[in-house]
Enzyme design. Structure first.
Site, PDB file in Angstrom:
ATOM      1  N   PRO A 323      27.746  31.825   2.628  1.00 60.06           N
ATOM      2  CA  PRO A 323      28.304  31.445   2.056  1.00 60.06           C
ATOM      3  C   PRO A 323      29.739  31.877   1.523  1.00 60.06           C
ATOM      4  O   PRO A 323      29.180  33.441   1.157  1.00 60.06           O
ATOM      5  CB  PRO A 323      27.682  31.273   1.177  1.00 60.06           C
ATOM      6  CG  PRO A 323      26.167  30.772   1.663  1.00 60.06           C
ATOM      7  CD  PRO A 323      25.828  31.974   2.217  1.00 60.06           C
ATOM      8  N   LEU A 324      30.994  32.084   1.488  1.00 67.33           N
ATOM      9  CA  LEU A 324      31.753  33.050   1.193  1.00 67.33           C
ATOM     10  C   LEU A 324      32.460  31.991   0.295  1.00 67.33           C
ATOM     11  O   LEU A 324      32.828  30.808   0.612  1.00 67.33           O
ATOM     12  CB  LEU A 324      32.933  32.939   2.500  1.00 67.33           C
ATOM     13  CG  LEU A 324      32.156  33.574   3.488  1.00 67.33           C
ATOM     14  CD1 LEU A 324      32.127  33.362   4.857  1.00 67.33           C
ATOM     15  CD2 LEU A 324      31.722  35.186   3.382  1.00 67.33           C
ATOM     16  N   CYS A 430      25.054  37.866  -5.327  1.00 64.27           N
ATOM     17  CA  CYS A 430      26.189  38.172  -5.941  1.00 64.27           C
ATOM     18  C   CYS A 430      26.422  39.754  -6.485  1.00 64.27           C
ATOM     19  O   CYS A 430      25.308  40.005  -7.574  1.00 64.27           O
ATOM     20  CB  CYS A 430      26.460  37.129  -6.542  1.00 64.27           C
ATOM     21  SG  CYS A 430      28.259  37.527  -6.833  1.00 64.27           S
ATOM     22  N   HIS A 512      20.805  39.470   2.646  1.00 59.74           N
ATOM     23  CA  HIS A 512      21.915  40.506   3.240  1.00 59.74           C
ATOM     24  C   HIS A 512      21.291  42.705   3.487  1.00 59.74           C
ATOM     25  O   HIS A 512      20.716  42.240   1.652  1.00 59.74           O
ATOM     26  CB  HIS A 512      22.874  40.572   2.297  1.00 59.74           C
ATOM     27  CG  HIS A 512      24.379  41.323   2.436  1.00 59.74           C
ATOM     28  ND1 HIS A 512      25.397  41.219   1.380  1.00 59.74           N
ATOM     29  CD2 HIS A 512      24.435  42.404   3.151  1.00 59.74           C
ATOM     30  CE1 HIS A 512      25.794  41.457   2.371  1.00 59.74           C
ATOM     31  NE2 HIS A 512      25.911  42.534   3.045  1.00 59.74           N
ATOM     32  N   ASN A 569      21.312  39.126   7.453  1.00 61.51           N
ATOM     33  CA  ASN A 569      22.942  39.193   7.524  1.00 61.51           C
ATOM     34  C   ASN A 569      23.368  40.179   6.905  1.00 61.51           C
ATOM     35  O   ASN A 569      23.140  41.409   5.883  1.00 61.51           O
ATOM     36  CB  ASN A 569      23.047  38.616   5.763  1.00 61.51           C
ATOM     37  CG  ASN A 569      24.811  37.967   5.744  1.00 61.51           C
ATOM     38  OD1 ASN A 569      24.629  38.337   4.342  1.00 61.51           O
ATOM     39  ND2 ASN A 569      25.503  38.024   6.924  1.00 61.51           N
ATOM     40  N   GLY A 570      24.641  40.417   7.438  1.00 65.10           N
ATOM     41  CA  GLY A 570      25.317  41.659   7.219  1.00 65.10           C
ATOM     42  C   GLY A 570      25.873  42.639   8.913  1.00 65.10           C
ATOM     43  O   GLY A 570      25.117  43.536   9.198  1.00 65.10           O
ATOM     44  N   ASP A 571      27.173  42.711   8.603  1.00 61.38           N
ATOM     45  CA  ASP A 571      27.364  43.551   9.874  1.00 61.38           C
ATOM     46  C   ASP A 571      27.880  42.997  11.107  1.00 61.38           C
ATOM     47  O   ASP A 571      28.218  43.257  12.173  1.00 61.38           O
ATOM     48  CB  ASP A 571      27.458  44.665  10.026  1.00 61.38           C
ATOM     49  CG  ASP A 571      27.923  45.625   8.117  1.00 61.38           C
ATOM     50  OD1 ASP A 571      28.507  44.856   7.922  1.00 61.38           O
ATOM     51  OD2 ASP A 571      27.039  46.783   8.669  1.00 61.38           O
ATOM     52  N   ARG A 594      31.867  38.421   6.842  1.00 64.59           N
ATOM     53  CA  ARG A 594      33.303  39.085   6.837  1.00 64.59           C
ATOM     54  C   ARG A 594      33.460  38.326   8.782  1.00 64.59           C
ATOM     55  O   ARG A 594      34.335  38.345   8.606  1.00 64.59           O
ATOM     56  CB  ARG A 594      33.325  40.478   6.783  1.00 64.59           C
ATOM     57  CG  ARG A 594      32.989  40.945   5.400  1.00 64.59           C
ATOM     58  CD  ARG A 594      33.014  41.831   4.857  1.00 64.59           C
ATOM     59  NE  ARG A 594      31.907  42.984   5.512  1.00 64.59           N
ATOM     60  CZ  ARG A 594      31.819  44.074   6.352  1.00 64.59           C
ATOM     61  NH1 ARG A 594      32.652  45.095   5.618  1.00 64.59           N
ATOM     62  NH2 ARG A 594      30.838  44.711   7.206  1.00 64.59           N
TER      63      ARG A 594
END
Length: 726
Positions: A323-324, A430, A512, A569-571, A594
């Site tokens: 979700p972004l 968040c 995350h 989640n992450g990188d 990202r």
């Protein structure tokens, strides 16, 4: 990341294999020699360890022939600072800029807050009564002579509307795809679907054209989709009813009444036990037991238990788009779906705003019909019993809230008004200050009891829609608490064991690998994610190992036949990262954030199992497709073109950070690496990598024409507004 010296057998997914020490690139038709060039020139991490020059941490390893002198593309602020502010904004941009945000903080230095995007409007608008009707037979305008809009179509086209765009071959992309344009004479490419016809009195009448063949081809592929191919559209009447509190939430009201009564009884019960000084009074103990039994008897089971909800599946072949906020809009999600993304989520919606019927928040629930199709899964996928792929879909909603009733009532409304959701995900990650101070987002990580109540209530009112949750490692770097939180989410906390009501029933947990304090200053901690994955695996497969048998979960309260899926989640920036996380961290799937914004074809790389060195022409074609999707979503009139331009610029503020694979000295690329000044293999590639926002505007003008005189765009960080010298 450890070097790989040979092809290793995959324990989880044979499809995703790590490279055997060689860089792999796509054998694109435009550049048939790419694969050979990359394999022969790029240096892998294994070769670095064998004596080649060491790779500098945090710096993109660009080949010497593509480096330029710093003065040519210098930036007054470090690139890492630019990226950090933009990355934070991707999680909750428009919440970050709300009133109440503290000003003057040092870490906000260089950021453009409260950005003004100007406006893109006709000099004088065309009356809606004329916009879609033949010139000489318009609909009646209820305002008559007092109407402030133009009533003469020819005058509007000549004097008040800007000239038609010449892009897309002069053909309106909406009309070209669907055979009709819902923006009529206001369309910026109206001449492609407008003509003159002779009338019986000898005059020339302007009329709009429709193409029946195109309309047949464009029919929705999902039965419940609208004529425009959208799902989860909430009518104005429904939003007004919600805003005026005419829409009831009976399940939420019943659950919240029970929750309030039970919470007070538990508080009294626990307080009394503490006063007993060891519980020597057997009578008091018996009374406590009676109270617990009374609470259990008072508990009313929800109409759908977690075990009875629609089953879902996450696997190695189903990468998900995170979700972004701002970036995760509908056109961008469509682009990711085109490149192989299997699951998407709405932008984060605030539960209270949904309850208040705010149009902007409910608009976030709109999804394209491609997101309502079932995900593509492997024929050998280890799906849970009862999973029906034909009933599954790709799109889920994410909400945030700081009070249980916010999340619970919002969930019931979502289940009623937007039933075409795969899951409803609660945001507990968040990091934005404004959201955190209100007690939502990552603030819930420090309040596990409240979080459990929210998730349990959401499960009680969501009908067939499963409930999931996204968390971080914790709020502070030195005290991660995700393992304790995960155990509580899978088994239930102490209060639930006293009531014998089982776990909250989440179907999936996404972690995350960063704390709230850390933000994006360091790499994601995948070793901690692996630790949590191992914990969930033990809880899923070996419930008998739970030492506290009283806390052994009630099978009726377990989703997916007892399995809680776990996503990391992450990188994640390449198929190499994805495969490494699947095989070594033990997650069911990886959520990409990202990495997908910077290079949407990362999903294509994951599917192909190799690097794809997209040419500048191919990347520009993605920008063109985004422009078409944007016009389809926001409109092909002046306002829609301006909105499309604004969101395209927001996206380009990330894509410029991509350094083509063919320019790198070492592989794999790292998302945290920041490049020195570089030039591309051609002018277009250099333009796409420019950090100057004026170059981004030039790119949008290739498809959306010159910007409106009143249009404004301020980049997230002031350094992107710097004009290169020379």
């Amino acid at each position: 990341m450890e070097p790989t010296t040979q092809t290793e057998p995959m324990a989880v997914t044979p499809k995703h294999e790590l490279e055997n020490g060689a860089a792999v690139a796509a054998n694109n038709e435009e550049h048939p020699s790419k694969k050979q060039r990359l394999e022969s020139v790029s240096i892998t991490e294994q070769e670095v360890s064998d004596g080649a020059p060491k790779r500098m941490k945090g710096v993109a390893p660009i080949k010497a022939e593509f480096l330029v002198q710093k003065s040519a593309r210098s930036q007054p602020v470090e690139e890492s600072v630019v990226s950090l502010s933009a990355d934070d904004a991707a999680e909750a941009a428009h919440y970050q800029e709300r009133e109440g945000e503290q000003k003057g903080k040092k870490r906000a230095s260089g950021q453009n807050k409260g950005r003004d995007f100007g406006r893109s409007e006709d000099a004088k608008g065309l009356c809606p009564s004329r916009a879609f009707s033949p010139e000489f037979s318009p609909k009646e305008c209820k305002f008559g002579e007092k109407c402030r809009f133009e009533h003469d179509v020819r005058t509007y086209l000549k004097e008040h509307k800007r000239e038609d765009l010449t892009t897309f071959g002069g053909i309106c992309p909406i009309w070209d795809a669907k055979g009709r344009c819902p923006y009529g004479f206001k369309c910026r490419l109206v001449r492609s679907h407008m003509t003159e016809r002779d009338t019986s009195d000898g005059r020339k009448e302007l009329i709009l054209l429709e193409d029946e063949e195109r309309k047949k081809t464009a029919r929705p592929v999902v039965p419940y989709a609208s004529e425009d191919g959208l799902v989860n559209i909430v009518s104005n009447e429904d939003k007004i009813a919600v805003a005026r509190r005419k829409t009831t939430t009976p399940r939420s009201d019943a659950y919240l009444t029970w929750l309030d009564k039970t919470s007070k009884a538990l508080e009294k019960n626990l307080h009394g036990r503490h006063l007993e000084e060891g519980g020597a009074d057997k009578g008091a103990g018996a009374q406590t037991k009676d109270q617990v039994e009374e609470n259990r008897a008072a508990y009313v089971e929800p109409p759908f238990l977690p075990s009875e909800k629609r089953r879902i599946y996450f696997g190695p072949e189903t990468p998900a788009l995170a979700p972004l906020t701002t970036q995760g809009n509908l056109p961008f999600r469509r682009l990711c779906i085109d490149h192989g993304c299997q699951f998407t989520y709405s932008e984060m919606a605030m539960g209270m705003s949904l309850i208040q019927g705010q149009k902007s928040e409910w608009a976030l629930m709109k999804a394209h019909e491609s997101e309502a199709l079932p995900p593509t899964i492997s024929s050998t996928a280890d799906v849970v019993q009862g999973y029906d792929n034909s009933k599954d879909l790709k799109f889920g909603a994410q909400i945030a809230g700081n009070k249980p009733w916010h999340a619970i009532k919002a969930t019931e409304l979502l289940g009623r008004l937007t039933p075409n959701l795969r899951v409803i995900d609660l945001n507990c990650g968040c990091p934005i200050d404004q959201v955190f101070r209100e007690g939502a987002g990552s603030a819930l990580l420090d309040h596990p009891s409240k979080l459990e109540k929210m998730l349990r209530g959401m499960n009680a009112v969501s009908e067939m829609i499963p409930i999931t949750v996204k968390i971080r490692t914790g709020t502070r770097d030195n005290s991660p608490n995700a393992t304790k939180l995960i155990e509580r989410l899978v088994l239930g906390g102490h209060e639930s064991s006293m009531l014998n009501i089982g776990p909250p029933g989440v179907a999936a947990i996404t972690l995350h690998g960063r704390s709230r304090q850390q933000r994006y200053t360091k790499s994601a901690d995948w070793s901690y994610i692996a630790e949590c994955a191992a914990l969930i695996k033990r809880l899923n497969e070996k419930k008998d190992d739970v030492t506290d048998t009283v806390r052994e979960p009630d099978e009726r309260m377990l989703p997916n036949g007892g399995k809680v899926f776990f996503l990391g989640n992450g990188d994640c920036y390449s198929h190499h990262d994805y495969d490494d996380h699947i095989n070594n961290a033990g997650v069911d799937a990886v959520m990409v954030g990202r990495g997908a914004i910077i290079k949407p074809w990362v999903f294509e790389e994951i599917q192909a199992g190799q690097y794809l060195d997209k040419s500048a022409t191919e990347r520009l074609a993605m920008v063109e497709k985004y422009a078409k999707y944007g016009l389809d979503t926001w409109g092909s009139d002046e306002h829609g073109v301006g909105t499309t331009r604004r969101f395209m610029l927001e996206w380009l503020s990330f894509t410029y950070r991509y350094v083509p694979i063919g320019l790198l000295e070492y592989l794999p690329p790292h998302i945290q690496d920041r490049p020195p000044a570089w030039r591309g293999r051609n002018e277009l590639e250099t333009l796409l990598g420019s950090p100057n926002y004026k170059d981004w505007i030039k790119i949008t003008e290739m498809f959306l024409g010159p910007a409106h005189k009143d249009f404004k765009f301020e980049p997230k960080h002031k350094s992107n507004a710097y004009e290169p010298q020379g």
